[in-house]
Design an enzyme around this catalytic site. Structure first.
Site, PDB file in Angstrom:
ATOM      1  N   LYS A 199      -2.469  -2.249  -5.261  1.00  0.00           N
ATOM      2  CA  LYS A 199      -1.979  -2.791  -6.535  1.00  0.00           C
ATOM      3  C   LYS A 199      -2.424  -4.247  -6.613  1.00  0.00           C
ATOM      4  CE  LYS A 199       2.160  -3.581  -9.332  1.00  0.00           C
ATOM      5  NZ  LYS A 199       3.641  -3.475  -9.392  1.00  0.00           N
ATOM      6  N   ARG A 209       4.770  -6.888 -19.324  1.00  0.00           N
ATOM      7  CA  ARG A 209       5.825  -7.907 -19.199  1.00  0.00           C
ATOM      8  C   ARG A 209       6.797  -7.808 -20.377  1.00  0.00           C
ATOM      9  NH1 ARG A 209       3.334 -12.087 -15.917  1.00  0.00           N
ATOM     10  NH2 ARG A 209       2.325 -10.910 -14.237  1.00  0.00           N
ATOM     11  N   ARG A 220       2.187 -13.194  -8.996  1.00  0.00           N
ATOM     12  CA  ARG A 220       2.576 -12.389  -7.836  1.00  0.00           C
ATOM     13  C   ARG A 220       1.437 -12.324  -6.824  1.00  0.00           C
ATOM     14  NH1 ARG A 220       4.732  -8.731 -12.279  1.00  0.00           N
ATOM     15  NH2 ARG A 220       6.969  -9.186 -12.365  1.00  0.00           N
ATOM     16  N   GLU A 236      -4.812  -1.336   3.566  1.00  0.00           N
ATOM     17  CA  GLU A 236      -3.513  -0.931   3.015  1.00  0.00           C
ATOM     18  C   GLU A 236      -3.373   0.593   3.030  1.00  0.00           C
ATOM     19  OE1 GLU A 236      -0.988  -2.704   2.163  1.00  0.00           O
ATOM     20  OE2 GLU A 236      -1.625  -4.692   1.504  1.00  0.00           O
ATOM     21  N   LYS A 251      -4.056   0.735  -8.691  1.00  0.00           N
ATOM     22  CA  LYS A 251      -3.595   0.165  -9.964  1.00  0.00           C
ATOM     23  C   LYS A 251      -4.092  -1.272 -10.074  1.00  0.00           C
ATOM     24  CE  LYS A 251       0.786  -0.989 -12.319  1.00  0.00           C
ATOM     25  NZ  LYS A 251       2.261  -0.945 -12.233  1.00  0.00           N
ATOM     26  N   SER A 277      -0.985  -1.192 -18.902  1.00  0.00           N
ATOM     27  CA  SER A 277      -0.700  -1.602 -20.281  1.00  0.00           C
ATOM     28  C   SER A 277      -1.863  -2.330 -20.943  1.00  0.00           C
ATOM     29  CB  SER A 277       0.542  -2.492 -20.302  1.00  0.00           C
ATOM     30  OG  SER A 277       0.363  -3.646 -19.485  1.00  0.00           O
ATOM     31  N   TYR A 316      -0.127   5.991 -20.845  1.00  0.00           N
ATOM     32  CA  TYR A 316       0.793   5.986 -21.981  1.00  0.00           C
ATOM     33  C   TYR A 316       0.355   6.976 -23.061  1.00  0.00           C
ATOM     34  CZ  TYR A 316       2.392   1.842 -19.579  1.00  0.00           C
ATOM     35  OH  TYR A 316       2.869   0.977 -18.606  1.00  0.00           O
TER      36      TYR A 316
END
Length: 346
Positions: A199, A209, A220, A236, A251, A277, A316
């Protein structure tokens, strides 16, 4: 004399829609698609999101209605995000059985638990007053190990509420093993863990957000992956597999197709990707401006994930695309039946 060497003409396999369909290397199916959904406490009606045309923050009632529509279309699963009215530094609503996310999970499990795969986002950013994915230490940095304690509590609460799959999206070191141990100790040995293995700290999360009413100030980058790094994703992956992840995630999607392809080649468990998004918004706004063909762009973007090796896609557009695929399949079947009947009459 032919200008094409020998008889090699790849275009032969592209001459008709039926032939192109027959030789397609990858295909979309409704069961490949997972619908992310937002449910917000305190709403009296669904609230449209300005940055994501066609997406809303749901009430519990509208969530159930939209979930039923998705399941009827054959969508493979539903991923829930909850937005509470009250947020605090430790995200106390995240593991509260009466918190909005856990109530929503229980609702969908009661009504649709036998018909679809119910998934929950396991992260603190929707629930914290500072908007980070974990607990902060005295210096304001995310405390990895203190956050694991919160994640373990959330894992048990979400499994108890009815989630079949937990999406560990916080990118804390050791999160898969810590949650697996907590789940097993509580008797939830069959609850699936999806590790967000790769990610990235991406600019493409912008509209999200708004969707979760994020309170985040800053970024982040200390816990999500650096967009410059690809090999790190494989490290990872090795850790998540060793810790017992049942599914792994890459992602965002389109900017990281190279990472997705590499993870898909190496993973021994299913690999999923999230069309985030910002990817959704780019296509919607470009199509609204007349710059691209909307339906073709959506399909092309989803096919790119399948071609790179993903097994499922969080998008979505899941319900819309699943309905279109159903209609196309029904049309093909009807056409085939008509042709067979015509042949029989001859």
């Amino acid at each position: 004399m032919s200008l094409v060497p020998g008889s090699v003409r790849p275009r032969r396999l592209r001459t008709t829609p039926a032939l192109r369909r027959l030789v397609s290397e990858v295909r979309l199916h409704p069961a490949d698609l997972v619908l992310p959904m937002f449910v917000k406490e305190g709403l009296s009606e669904p609230l449209p999101l300005s940055g994501m045309p066609g997406v809303v923050q749901h009430t519990l009632d509208s969530l159930l209605e939209a979930a039923r529509e998705a399941v009827a279309a054959g969508v493979g699963g539903l991923m829930l995000f909850g937005i509470p009215e009250h947020k605090d530094p430790i995200g106390s609503q995240a593991d509260d059985p009466q918190g909005i996310l856990n109530r929503a999970l229980a609702l969908l499990h009661d009504h649709l638990g036998e018909d679809t795969v119910i998934m929950s986002d396991l992260c603190l950013d929707e629930f914290t007053s500072h908007g980070h994915c974990g607990v902060l230490d005295s210096a304001g940095a995310v405390d990895n190990d203190a956050t694991l304690e919160r994640y373990a509590s959330m894992a048990v609460a979400q499994a108890r509420a009815g989630a079949h799959v937990l999406g560990l999206s916080g990118m804390m070191d050791g999160q898969v093993a810590y949650c697996r141990e907590a789940l097993d100790a509580a008797g939830f040995t069959d609850t699936v863990i999806m590790g967000y293995t790769a990610k990235y700290a991406s600019a493409f999360y912008g509209p999200f957000r708004e969707a979760v009413d994020s309170e985040l100030q800053g970024d982040r980058k200390t816990y999500q992956q650096d967009p410059a790094n690809g090999r790190e994703a494989m490290r990872e992956l090795g850790l998540d597999l060793a810790e017992g992840a049942d599914v792994v995630m890459v992602k965002p999607g389109l900017p990281y197709l190279d990472v997705l392809a590499e993870v898909a080649r190496e993973s021994i468990v299913p690999v999923w990707t999230y069309q985030v998004s910002g990817e959704y918004a780019m296509i919607e706004f470009a199509a609204a401006a007349g710059a691209i063909d909307r339906e073709n762009a959506i399909e092309e973007s989803l096919l790119s994930f399948k071609r790179a090796g993903t097994d499922a896609i969080l998008t979505y557009w899941a319900t819309e695309v699943a309905q279109r695929l159903q209609a196309e399949a029904a049309g093909t079947t009807a056409a085939g039946g008509a042709a067979a009947a015509s042949g029989a009459r001859r």
